[in-house]
Scaffold this active site. Structure first.
Site, PDB file in Angstrom:
ATOM      1  N   ASP A   1     172.627  67.838  13.322  1.00  0.00           N
ATOM      2  CA  ASP A   1     171.681  67.675  12.215  1.00  0.00           C
ATOM      3  C   ASP A   1     172.412  67.372  10.914  1.00  0.00           C
ATOM      4  O   ASP A   1     173.615  67.575  10.786  1.00  0.00           O
ATOM      5  CB  ASP A   1     170.834  68.938  12.044  1.00  0.00           C
ATOM      6  N   GLU A   2     171.664  66.866   9.952  1.00  0.00           N
ATOM      7  CA  GLU A   2     172.086  66.690   8.559  1.00  0.00           C
ATOM      8  C   GLU A   2     173.362  65.871   8.407  1.00  0.00           C
ATOM      9  O   GLU A   2     174.246  66.199   7.617  1.00  0.00           O
ATOM     10  CB  GLU A   2     172.224  68.054   7.865  1.00  0.00           C
TER      11      GLU A   2
END
Length: 593
Positions: A359-360
Site C-alpha cells: 500500500d501507499e
C-alpha cells in the site's frame, strides 16, 4: 462429552465453559463492614429493557429469602445468557443451576490416529488452559459447597493437523444433560459455527515495539473472543525488529535498541502459544513502500541503494508519513535480500499465507531517483505502474522460492495497483485486503472479478482513530465506538457497492473471507493497547462470528459489559463503557441510538 481436538482448542478461552454455574458468596473477611449475607440486594432478569434482556438490581425487603448474585443472574438471562459471541445455531440453556468447581473438570479418553505423541501433548496442554480459564471464571470464593459431580471431556482426534488454517473446521456441538452429568451441568445444547472463517486483528509493532508478554495478552484476548487471526504488521519504514539470520544487517540498522528485537526462537514460542489458543499468526513484510530503516546498509556493503528516500526530508515530498523509505525496484540486490528475508520468515512462520503489504506507494519517491528516471527513459516507460508490476511479480517469485514445498497465498492491501493494474495480481493467486472506505466504489471491480477479500475499512474498524494527531495539530478522523464495529454488515457493505447478487455469491462461495480490525501503533504500546483494543474488538468479534442482523445492537450491550468483566478476570485491561451503576440498574440509564 466428546469433542474433536479443534473443538477443544476453540473452547479454550473462546467460550466460557457452557456449564450453568450457581455461586454461593461467602465473605472471608474479618473486617468490619457489610457482610454478603447482610447485603439486601438480589438480581432479576428483566427481558424487556431497551437493550434486550439484562439483570437488574432489586431490594430484598427484610433481607429475607434467597438472593441471586449478578454473575449468576446473567447466566440464565435472555436467549444467550453470558455467551459471547452468541452461537449461530441452536441454543438451549437450562434455567436451573448447580454448583461447580474447576477441580471437577477432567480430561477423559483421548482418541488419536496413530496415537500421535505431539497431538496428545497438544490436547493435554489445551485442556490445562481450559481448566485455568474455568478456574478464573469461577473464583475460589464462589466454588464453596460444590459437590462431587464431575464433568469429563473425551476428545476424538479426526486428523493430525497441528496448525490453524483458513480451512480449519471451527464448528462444534455441545450437549449436556442433567441425567448424564448431574449434578454438575444442567440442560445445555449448543450448535455453533462461525459465519466467517477469517476473524482477526491487525497489530503494528514496527512503530512502537511491543514485548512478547503484552503480545501474549493480546492473544489471550483474541482467543477469549473467538477471533482466530493475529495479523502481525512486523516491519515498516520506522523499524525492522525481526532478526534475520541471513541478513542480520536489517536488525542492526533497523531497530531502536538491541533489546527491541524479535528473535526467531522467541517467535516460535509465541506462535505455539497462539496456536494452542486457536489463533493463527500471519506475518506482514510491507513492501515496496513502508521499507526504510534497516535497508540503508546496501551502499556501505557494495549492494547499491536497496531502498530509496530513506528518512528523506521534507517527508511529504516522498511519502505519506515519516520516516520515508521505498524499495528500489531496479536493483537486483533488493530482490536477493528480499528473498533471504522471506526464507528466514517462513522458517519461523506458517508458510500457507503471507501478507506482502503493497500500500501507499509513492511515485514521487521513485521519480526523485536518477536510477529510476534513467530506467524509464531506456525502456520508453511513461507509467511507473509498469515498474511496480515488475517489482510485485519478482517479489512473489521470491516468496514462492522461499516456500518450495507448500503453495503459499499472498495478501496485498488495496492500492493504486488494485485499482488500475490488477493484471499483476491475478485473483487465482492473491487475496486482497481492503482498507478503503466502506462506501468507496473503487473496490467494485475487485468484488466482481472473483478475488478473495478481507475487509478492514478505515472508516469503520480502524481502532487507532480518534486519539488526536501524533504530528501537527489537524486531525479529521473520529474514534470508532463499539456500536460502529458491531454494526458493520460485511455482506451488506458489498451489496451496497456491487449489488446483492455479487454479495451473496461472495459469501456463499467463501470469497468473502471475513474481516479484521486494525490497530496502527503511532500512539500505542504495550502499556495502553488493551484499552484501545478492548472491548470494541469484542463487539467486532461477535459481528464476525455471529453476523447479527444489520444495524442491530439489541441483546448485545449487557452481554458485552459482562464479557468485559470476564476479560479483566483473565488479566486483560479493557476500556470501560459505562458508569458501573448502570450495569447494576439496567434500564434506568439513558438509551443510545
Amino acid at each position: 462429552m466428546k469433542l474433536k481436538l479443534v473443538s477443544l482448542l476453540i473452547l479454550v478461552g473462546l467460550h466460557e465453559i457452557h456449564a450453568r454455574v450457581s455461586v454461593s458468596v461467602t465473605s472471608n473477611s474479618n473486617q468490619e463492614g457489610i457482610s454478603d449475607s447482610d447485603y439486601p440486594w438480589t438480581y432479576v432478569c428483566i427481558n424487556e429493557t431497551i437493550d434486550g434482556p439484562a439483570c437488574q438490581r432489586q431490594f430484598v425487603e427484610g433481607n429475607e429469602g434467597p438472593k441471586v448474585p449478578l454473575k449468576t443472574c446473567i447466566l440464565t438471562c435472555g436467549p444467550y445468557g453470558a455467551l459471547w459471541p452468541y452461537p449461530t445455531g441452536k441454543v438451549s440453556l437450562g434455567s436451573t443451576l448447580s454448583n461447580f468447581s474447576s477441580a471437577n473438570l477432567e480430561l477423559g479418553t483421548v482418541t488419536v490416529p496413530e496415537n500421535n505423541a505431539d497431538i496428545l501433548q497438544m490436547t493435554t496442554i489445551a485442556f490445562g488452559i481450559l481448566q485455568d480459564y474455568v478456574r478464573v471464571k469461577i473464583p475460589e470464593d464462589y466454588q464453596e459447597g460444590s459437590n462431587d459431580g464431575r464433568l469429563v471431556i473425551n476428545v476424538v482426534i479426526e486428523n493430525l493437523d497441528k496448525r490453524i488454517t483458513l480451512e480449519t473446521n471451527e464448528s462444534y456441538t455441545l450437549t449436556t444433560s442433567l441425567d448424564a452429568l448431574q449434578p454438575v451441568v444442567n440442560n445445555v445444547e449448543i450448535v455453533d459455527a462461525p459465519k466467517f472463517r477469517y476473524r482477526g486483528i491487525n497489530f503494528d509493532t514496527s512503530r512502537n515495539f511491543v514485548p512478547f508478554k503484552d503480545l501474549r495478552r493480546l492473544i489471550d484476548g483474541l482467543s477469549h473472543n473467538k477471533l482466530n487471526i493475529f495479523h502481525w504488521h512486523l516491519t515498516d519504514s520506522n523499524s525492522f525488529p525481526f532478526y534475520s539470520k541471513r541478513v542480520p544487517q536489517m536488525a542492526i540498522y533497523g531497530t531502536i535498541s538491541s533489546k527491541k528485537i524479535y528473535m526467531p526462537d522467541q517467535i516460535v514460542e509465541f506462535l505455539n502459544y497462539a496456536n494452542q489458543r486457536g489463533v493463527k499468526v500471519i506475518p506482514e513484510l510491507d513492501a515496496p513502500a513502508h521499507s526504510g530503516n534497516g535497508w540503508q546498509f546496501g551502499e556501505k556493503e557494495g549492494l547499491g541503494q536497496l531502498s530509496l528516500c530513506v528518512n528523506a526530508e521534507p517527508y511529504w515530498d516522498y511519502c505519506i508519513q515519516p520516516p520515508c523509505g521505498q524499495l528500489n525496484p531496479i536493483n537486483n540486490n533488493t530482490y536477493a535480500v528480499l528473498g533471504d528475508l522471506f526464507k528466514d520468515m517462513l522458517e519461523v512462520f506458517d508458510n500457507d499465507i503471507f501478507h506482502m503489504g503493497g500500500d501507499e506507494i509513492s511515485f514521487d519517491c521513485w521519480l526523485a531517483s536518477q536510477e529510476i528516471t534513467d530506467w524509464m527513459s531506456i525502456h520508453n516507460s511513461t507509467d511507473l505502474m509498469d515498474l511496480w508490476g515488475i517489482f510485485q511479480t519478482t517479489a512473489l517469485q521470491k516468496l514462492r522460492e522461499a516456500s518450495p514445498n507448500t503453495a503459499i497465498t499472498p495478501i496485498v492491501w488495496t492500492s493504486e495497483m488494485t485499482a488500475r493494474a490488477r493484471e499483476y495480481i491475478p485473483p487465482e493467486d492473491y487475496i486482497i485486503h481492503i482498507w478503503s472506505k466502506s462506501t468507496d466504489d473503487i473496490v467494485a471491480p475487485i468484488y466482481n472479478e472473483k478475488y478473495r477479500v478481507i475487509l478492514s475499512n478505515n472508516d469503520t474498524v480502524y481502532l487507532d482513530h480518534g486519539y488526536g494527531p501524533w504530528r501537527g495539530t489537524r486531525h479529521a478522523v473520529t474514534r470508532k465506538s463499539w456500536h460502529v464495529l458491531y454494526s458493520q454488515d460485511l455482506i451488506g457493505q458489498i451489496a451496497n457497492v456491487s449489488g446483492e447478487a455479487v454479495a451473496n455469491e461472495m459469501y456463499e462461495s467463501g470469497r468473502l473471507l471475513g474481516g479484521e480490525a486494525c490497530m496502527w501503533s503511532e500512539k500505542v504500546d504495550g502499556l495502553n493497547m488493551d484499552g484501545k483494543i478492548w472491548p470494541r474488538t469484542s463487539a467486532y468479534a461477535e459481528r464476525l462470528w455471529s453476523n447479527p442482523p444489520s444495524g442491530s445492537t439489541r441483546f448485545a450491550y449487557p452481554r458485552l459489559i459482562h464479557q468485559r468483566e470476564t476479560m479483566i478476570l483473565r488479566g486483560i485491561f479493557p476500556d470501560t463503557l459505562l458508569p458501573e451503576a448502570c450495569y447494576h440498574i439496567w434500564g434506568f440509564c439513558d438509551r443510545f441510538d
